[in-house]
Scaffold this active site. Structure first.
Site, short mmCIF file in Angstrom:
data_model
loop_
_atom_site.label_atom_id
_atom_site.label_comp_id
_atom_site.label_asym_id
_atom_site.label_seq_id
_atom_site.Cartn_x
_atom_site.Cartn_y
_atom_site.Cartn_z
CD GLU A 166 2.26 5.01 11.10
OE1 GLU A 166 2.90 3.65 11.38
OE2 GLU A 166 2.04 5.74 11.66
CE LYS A 198 -1.82 7.49 20.36
NZ LYS A 198 -1.14 6.88 19.54
#
Ligand code: PSU
Ligand code: MN
Length: 314
Positions: free
Chosen positions: A24, A169
């Protein structure tokens, strides 16, 4: 969109059945500071090439969905001020000849459209704290009024891409994220573990039903998925190596301070994540950034193995 534009190298690898891994561009444009981001973009590609795998870094440049970038393209995603582009932004950028760094969602979507089936990233987007209606969790209050869930999740329910990530995260609501992946029927398998990782930490406290021991097993699951007619993606959760993970006490201390700073500054909505991540890098003296790079490299290596096993059997 004029069309997808695979590089000659990616088109050739796909046509001849050689392994390809998608990467990405948002992590390069918005997730890592300059100039480390350009080094990282080049390094991720080099890791793949060294493993005999063709890199397909994905971005929209001047209205074209590029699947595989040349040196100039890689430089542009690292150095230009590119918009962060999710799936919904693609038609607009294409129609206007615009440029954007693709998120996990947009990258997975374009990779699948081009026939690239394996994708490496750092961490997947997810459900933000408070979005699931629990303002009591730390950081929840700042987000309680919004329902903020990344398009990464529903998109993975619709595109047949296997994504290697170090979980999500710990600034997100990990439990809610895993529940959503269940609802969306996205398989989540642990790479040599049952513990779902939390990006900088090897364990989030959430256990997975399934683990895999190696790339052949993942390729088998991908083939079985295709045979069943499923179109969903697969998440391979790959914890950062033990010696590189953050010490938990230090992680908890820095996150608590970062959440407190966000509350104090009155940061709300989509500004919360960039604020937290920047503050975490600062408060950790750069340690969180080094772990981010280590886990991303580690994911690229595992994705290379999976793409190789996939190409062998395809
Ligand atoms: N996780 C990271 N670094 C990042 C991102 C996620 O560790 O840069 C980026 C990815 O591109 C992911 C996006 O797809 O953030 C999710 O953003 P949002 O929550 O706005 O969908
Ligand atoms: Mn969002």
């Amino acid at each position: 969109m004029t069309a997808l534009r695979p590089s000659a190298e990616v088109a050739d690898a796909l046509a001849t059945g050689r392994p390809v891994v998608a990467l990405e561009s948002t992590i390069i444009s918005h997730g890592l500071p300059r100039p480390r981001n350009l080094e990282a973009a080049r390094e991720f590609e080099a890791i793949l090439r060294d493993a005999g795998v063709t890199p397909a870094t994905i971005a929209v440049l001047d209205g074209e969905a590029r699947i595989g970038l040349d040196d100039e393209g890689v430089r542009r995603i690292a150095e230009e001020e590119l918009a962060k582009a999710s799936v919904r932004d693609l038609p607009i950028l294409a129609a206007r000849g615009g440029s954007g760094a693709t998120t996990v969602a947009a990258t997975a979507w374009l990779a699948a459209a081009a026939g690239v089936r394996v994708f490496a990233t750092g961490g997947l987007g997810g459900v933000h704290r408070g979005a699931a209606g629990d303002p009591a969790i730390p950081g929840g209050a700042a987000q309680a009024a919004t329902f903020d869930e990344s398009a990464d999740l529903p998109t993975l329910g619709e595109v047949p891409v296997t994504i290697v990530s170090a979980g999500v995260k710990s600034v997100l609501d990990i439990g809610a994220t895993l529940e959503r992946l269940e609802t969306l029927s996205v398989p989540v398998v642990g790479w040599r573990t049952h513990a779902f990782p939390a990006f900088w930490l090897r364990e989030s406290g959430f256990e997975l039903d399934w683990r895999v021991e190696g790339p052949e097993e993942v390729a088998e699951i991908m083939r079985a998925r295709d045979a069943l007619g499923s179109r969903a993606g697969i998440v391979v959760a790959n914890p950062v190596p033990e010696h590189q993970a953050w010490e938990r006490a230090e992680h908890d201390r820095v996150l608590a301070e970062a959440f407190a700073a966000a509350e104090a500054a009155g940061v709300r909505g989509k500004a919360v994540t960039p604020f937290l991540l920047g503050t975490i890098v600062e408060l950790s003296g750069g340690r969180s950034l080094e772990i981010n790079l280590d886990l991303a490299r580690n994911n690229v290596r595992v994705a290379a193995e999976i793409a190789t096993a996939w190409a062998r059997g395809a």
